[in-house]
Write a protein that holds these residues in place. Structure first.
Motif, short mmCIF file in Angstrom:
data_model
loop_
_atom_site.label_atom_id
_atom_site.label_comp_id
_atom_site.label_asym_id
_atom_site.label_seq_id
_atom_site.Cartn_x
_atom_site.Cartn_y
_atom_site.Cartn_z
N GLN A 1 0.85 -1.25 -0.06
CA GLN A 1 0.05 -0.08 -0.11
C GLN A 1 0.91 1.20 -0.19
O GLN A 1 1.31 1.91 1.23
N PRO A 2 1.32 1.78 -1.19
CA PRO A 2 2.51 2.87 -1.28
C PRO A 2 1.91 4.05 -0.48
O PRO A 2 2.92 4.58 -0.20
N GLU A 3 0.59 4.13 -0.56
CA GLU A 3 0.28 5.68 0.19
C GLU A 3 0.46 5.56 1.84
O GLU A 3 0.34 6.48 2.42
N ASP A 4 0.59 4.23 2.29
CA ASP A 4 0.72 4.04 3.64
C ASP A 4 2.22 3.47 4.05
O ASP A 4 2.48 2.50 3.89
N PRO A 5 2.99 4.53 4.80
CA PRO A 5 4.69 4.08 4.85
C PRO A 5 4.52 2.87 6.02
O PRO A 5 5.36 2.10 5.84
N TRP A 6 3.56 2.75 6.97
CA TRP A 6 3.52 1.68 7.84
C TRP A 6 3.29 0.36 7.21
O TRP A 6 4.15 -0.55 7.33
N GLN A 7 2.57 0.39 6.09
CA GLN A 7 2.26 -0.87 5.32
C GLN A 7 3.57 -1.25 4.56
O GLN A 7 3.73 -2.47 4.42
N ILE A 8 4.22 -0.36 3.95
CA ILE A 8 5.21 -0.41 3.19
C ILE A 8 6.56 -1.18 4.10
O ILE A 8 7.32 -2.20 3.67
N THR A 9 6.60 -0.65 5.39
CA THR A 9 7.41 -1.29 6.27
C THR A 9 7.18 -2.77 6.67
O THR A 9 8.22 -3.66 6.77
N ILE A 10 5.93 -2.93 6.72
CA ILE A 10 5.52 -4.19 6.86
C ILE A 10 5.76 -5.36 5.73
O ILE A 10 6.27 -6.40 5.81
N PHE A 11 5.45 -4.65 4.72
CA PHE A 11 5.98 -5.27 3.38
C PHE A 11 7.33 -5.81 3.32
O PHE A 11 7.64 -6.90 3.23
#
Length: 131
Positions: free
Chosen positions: A85-95
């Protein structure tokens, strides 16, 4: 020292999956939301929960470490898709963390559970490192 480090690494990786299972039991809504966001049935939560707990326990004990770690690596690769979810830095960290965990699991799959594992006691040495 290497076997102790392998044991600690196995336990630390397993804690992520055990914690994920407990989290899905205690608060299933975030996982359901991720499934729904991708158009998948929310009922997939339950097999994921069971896999998290069973694989985390197997990794902790060092039972069938090679195949379990390989499955966990694949699981991390597949589930990383939920966090793209590129718009959500937290989700990119989890990615990114999912891919790092997959890497650790691949190392375990390749090198085995070490001496402090149920694998080391089996006659076939399911993934135990040679001495």
């Amino acid at each position: 020292m290497a076997d102790l480090a392998t044991l600690l690494g196995r336990i630390l990786i397993a804690l992520l999956f055990l914690g994920g299972g407990v989290q899905k039991i205690s608060d299933p809504e975030p996982a359901r939301a991720l499934l729904a966001m991708r158009g998948l049935p929310e009922a997939l939560l339950w097999p994921a929960l069971a896999f998290n707990l069973a694989a985390g326990l197997a990794l902790t004990l060092g039972w069938r470490t090679g195949p379990v770690a390989a499955l966990l690596a694949a699981y991390c690769a597949v589930t990383s898709w939920f966090h793209w979810q590129p718009e959500d830095p937290w989700q990119i960290t989890i990615f990114v963390k999912n891919w790092a965990i997959a890497g650790g699991c691949l190392v375990l799959a390749a090198h085995g559970a070490g001496r402090f594992a149920l694998d080391a006691r089996s006659p076939r040495g399911q993934g135990a490192r040679p001495s």
